[in-house]
Scaffold this active site. Structure first.
Site: not given
Ligand code: UDX
Ligand code: ADP
Length: 465
Positions: A19, A100, A139, A168, A279, A341-342, A443
Site C-alpha cells: 500500500y 507488524p 512506518t 510516508e 498505522c 477500515f475506511k 458511520r
Molecule cells: C493514516 C494517516 O492519516 C496517514 O497520514 C499515515 O501516513 C498513515 O496512517 P490511513 O491509515 O490510511 O492513514 O487512514 P486515515 O484516513 O488516517 O484513517 C484511519 C482510521 O481513522 C480509519 O479507520 C478511519 O475511518 C478513522 N477515522 C478517520 C475516523 O474514525 N474519524 C476521522 O475523523 C478520521
Molecule cells: P505497507 O502498508 O507498509 O505498504 P504491505 O503489507 O502492503 O505494507 O506491503 C509490504 C510488502 O513488503 C509486502 O508485499 C511484502 O511481501 C513485502 N516484503 C516484506 N519483506 C520483504 C523483503 N525482505 N523483500 C521484499 N519484499 C518484502
C-alpha cells in the site's frame, strides 16, 4: 575512496510492493519520466497482479492508481521479484516493507517486528555495487535508521550508504492526491548531499517550502507523533459521541462547532466505530514501547488511553447491538455493510469491523458481509485466521449484493462509509428483513428523516433517537 555521485540518480528501486511502495513509486514514476523505477517484492503472486493486464485486479485499490500504472508501467515503472538485480543497478533504494507488531519475545504486543526491514538491509548490503542512498519509507519506530546503518556500514568495502528517513504521510483512499499535493515532505538525514538528492526528486512537483529537512530521529518521531495525534482526536470525539447519545446533544453540531476554532481545526473529528488501518495502533504501540523503554511510564499510560478508548468504542457498539436485539444473537442473521477500515480502500488491517464481527460471532450471530472492494478470502482470514474453513463456516457468509446481505436479517450494521450505503431506501429494504428490524449506523451515513420509524428501528452513533 570513491567519489560520491549522489546527484546522478537515474535508477531507483523500491523494496515492498504494498500500500505504501506501490502508490508512492507510481507517483514518482509519473512525475519523473527520466527516472527508471523498479518495485520488487518477495511475493510473486503480488508482483504478477501488479503486472496483470487486468487493471481492476491490482493488489492495491486506490482511486487514480490504475490510470498511473497504465501510463507508466512498461515505460519507466516495472514490477519484479528479482531483488538482486534491482538493488545492483539502483543508486537510490526505498524500503517500504511491512513492520507488524511483534507477536512474541521482548516487546511482544507493542514493539514493531523489524525482521523485514533487517532482511532488506541485508539484501542491500549483499547486492549494492556502489554508493547508495537508502530511504526508510515504512512506518518504523524511532532509531530504526540506526539498525539499517549498522548492517549496511559494517562491511569493509569502500561503498558508502547514506540512510534517510522519508516517512510516508499518505492516507489510503486519497493516496494519489496526497502524494501529488502533500502538506509536507519530510526528509531526515545527516548527509546534505544525500538529503538534497532525494529533495531534488520531490522538488520536480512539490514546492521547496514544503520539503522539510530534519535530523533522522526527528523525521522518525514526527511520523509516529502525527499519527498518534490524529488517532487521539478520533478517540476524543468518540468519547463525546457517547455523551451525545445520553444527553441529546448532536455529535455533528458539536464537531462542527469545535472544528471552527482554528486552533482545533475541522479534520479528524468524525466519530465512528473507532479507528483502524495499519498505522495508528501500531504507531501508538511504538510510542508506548519507547516511553517504557526510556523510563517514562506516565507517557506510556497517556498514549495507552487513546488505544483503550478505541477498543471501548468498538465494544460499546457490539453491546448496543446485542442489547437492542433482546440480549441474544443466537440464530439471528446480521448484515454487515462494509469491512474495509475506511471507504475507498480494499485494506482491512485493524478494521473496526474485525473486532465488532468477532464479538457478534461470539454471541451466536451469523453474519452476512458485504463490502464492494474486499473479497471473502480476506474477510475469512481476518475473522478466522487459524481455520481453513473459508467456505464451510456457516456463521460467515459473503454477500454479493447489499440486498443479499440484508435479506431476512434481523439487523444491519454499517461499518464503512462507502458512498453506495448513503442512498439506500431503508423503508423498502425493511420489507425483506425480519421484524422488528434494526439498522445500526456507525458511520453517520443515514439521513434521520429518511427513515420511517414504524418500519425499521434506527440507532445512530452519537445521536439520541
Ligand atoms: C493514516 C494517516 O492519516 C496517514 O497520514 C499515515 O501516513 C498513515 O496512517 P490511513 O491509515 O490510511 O492513514 O487512514 P486515515 O484516513 O488516517 O484513517 C484511519 C482510521 O481513522 C480509519 O479507520 C478511519 O475511518 C478513522 N477515522 C478517520 C475516523 O474514525 N474519524 C476521522 O475523523 C478520521
Ligand atoms: P505497507 O502498508 O507498509 O505498504 P504491505 O503489507 O502492503 O505494507 O506491503 C509490504 C510488502 O513488503 C509486502 O508485499 C511484502 O511481501 C513485502 N516484503 C516484506 N519483506 C520483504 C523483503 N525482505 N523483500 C521484499 N519484499 C518484502
Amino acid at each position: 575512496m570513491k567519489k560520491d555521485n549522489f546527484f546522478k540518480i537515474n535508477k531507483i528501486c523500491c523494496i515492498g510492493a504494498g500500500y505504501v511502495g506501490g502508490p508512492t513509486m507510481a507517483v514518482i514514476a509519473k512525475m519523473c519520466r527520466d527516472l527508471e523505477i523498479t518495485i520488487v517484492d518477495l511475493d510473486k503472486n503480488k508482483i504478477d497482479l501488479w503486472n496483470s493486464e487486468k487493471l481492476d485486479e491490482l493488489p492495491v485499490f486506490e482511486p487514480g492508481l490504475c490510470e498511473i500504472i497504465n501510463e507508466c508501467r512498461g515505460k519507466n515503472l516495472s514490477f519484479s521479484t528479482n531483488i538482486k538485480e534491482a538493488i545492483e543497478s539502483s543508486q537510490m533504494i526505498f524500503i517500504a516493507v511491512n513492520t507488524p507488531t511483534k507477536e512474541s519475545g521482548i516487546g511482544a504486543g507493542e514493539a514493531s517486528d523489524l525482521g523485514y526491514v533487517e532482511s532488506c538491509a541485508r539484501d542491500i548490503s549483499l547486492y549494492a555495487k556502489d554508493n547508495t542512498i537508502v530511504i526508510e519509507k515504512s512506518t518504523i519506530p524511532v532509531k530504526t535508521a540506526d539498525i539499517i546503518n549498522k548492517i549496511l556500514n559494517c562491511s569493509s568495502s569502500d561503498r558508502k550508504f547514506h540512510i534517510l528517513s522519508n516517512p510516508e504521510f499518505l492516507s489510503e483512499g486519497s493516496a494519489i492526491q496526497d502524494l501529488l499535493k502533500p502538506n509536507r515532505v519530510l526528509i531526515g538525514g545527516d548527509n546534505e548531499k544525500a538529503v538534497d538528492g532525494l529533495a531534488n526528486i520531490y522538488n520536480r512537483w512539490i514546492d521547496n517550502k514544503k520539503i522539510i529537512k530534519t535530523n533522522v530521529w526527528s523525521a522518525e518521531l514526527s511520523k509516529l507523533t502525527s499519527n498518534a495525534f490524529l488517532a487521539q482526536r478520533i478517540s476524543s470525539i468518540n468519547t463525546i459521541s457517547a455523551i451525545c447519545e445520553k444527553t441529546g446533544a448532536n455529535i455533528n453540531e458539536v464537531s462542527k462547532s469545535i472544528g471552527l476554532d482554528k486552533r482545533i481545526g475541522k479534520y479528524f473529528l468524525q466519530h465512528g466505530p473507532g479507528f483502524g488501518g495499519s498505522c495508528f495502533k501500531k504507531d501508538i504501540l511504538n510510542l508506548i514501547y519507547i516511553s517504557k523503554f526510556y523510563g517514562l511510564p506516565e507517557v506510556a499510560e497517556y498514549w495507552e488511553k487513546v488505544l483503550d478508548i478505541n477498543n471501548w468504542q468498538k465494544k460499546r457498539i457490539s453491546r448496543i447491538v446485542v442489547n437492542n436485539l433482546f440480549g441474544t444473537l443466537k440464530n439471528k442473521k446480521i448484515a454487515i455493510l462494509g469491512f474495509a477500515f475506511k471507504a475507498e480502500t480494499n485494506d482491512t488491517r485493524e478494521s473496526s469491523a474485525i473486532d465488532i464481527c468477532k464479538d457478534l460471532l461470539e454471541e451466536g450471530a451469523y453474519l452476512s458481509i458485504y463490502d464492494p472492494k474486499v473479497d471473502f478470502e480476506k474477510i475469512s482470514q481476518e475473522l478466522l485466521p487459524n481455520e481453513n474453513l473459508i467456505n464451510d463456516n456457516m456463521n460467515i457468509l459473503s454477500a454479493k449484493t447489499i440486498a443479499m446481505a440484508v435479506d431476512d436479517a434481523d439487523a444491519v450494521i454499517i461499518l464503512t462509509e462507502w458512498d453506495e450505503f448513503k442512498d439506500i431506501c431503508w423503508n423498502d429494504f425493511s420489507e425483506i428483513m425480519r421484524k422488528p428490524s434494526w439498522l445500526f449506523d456507525c458511520r453517520d451515513v443515514i439521513q434521520l428523516n429518511s427513515i420511517d420509524k414504524g418500519k425499521i428501528n434506527l440507532w445512530k452513533c452519537g445521536y439520541s433517537i
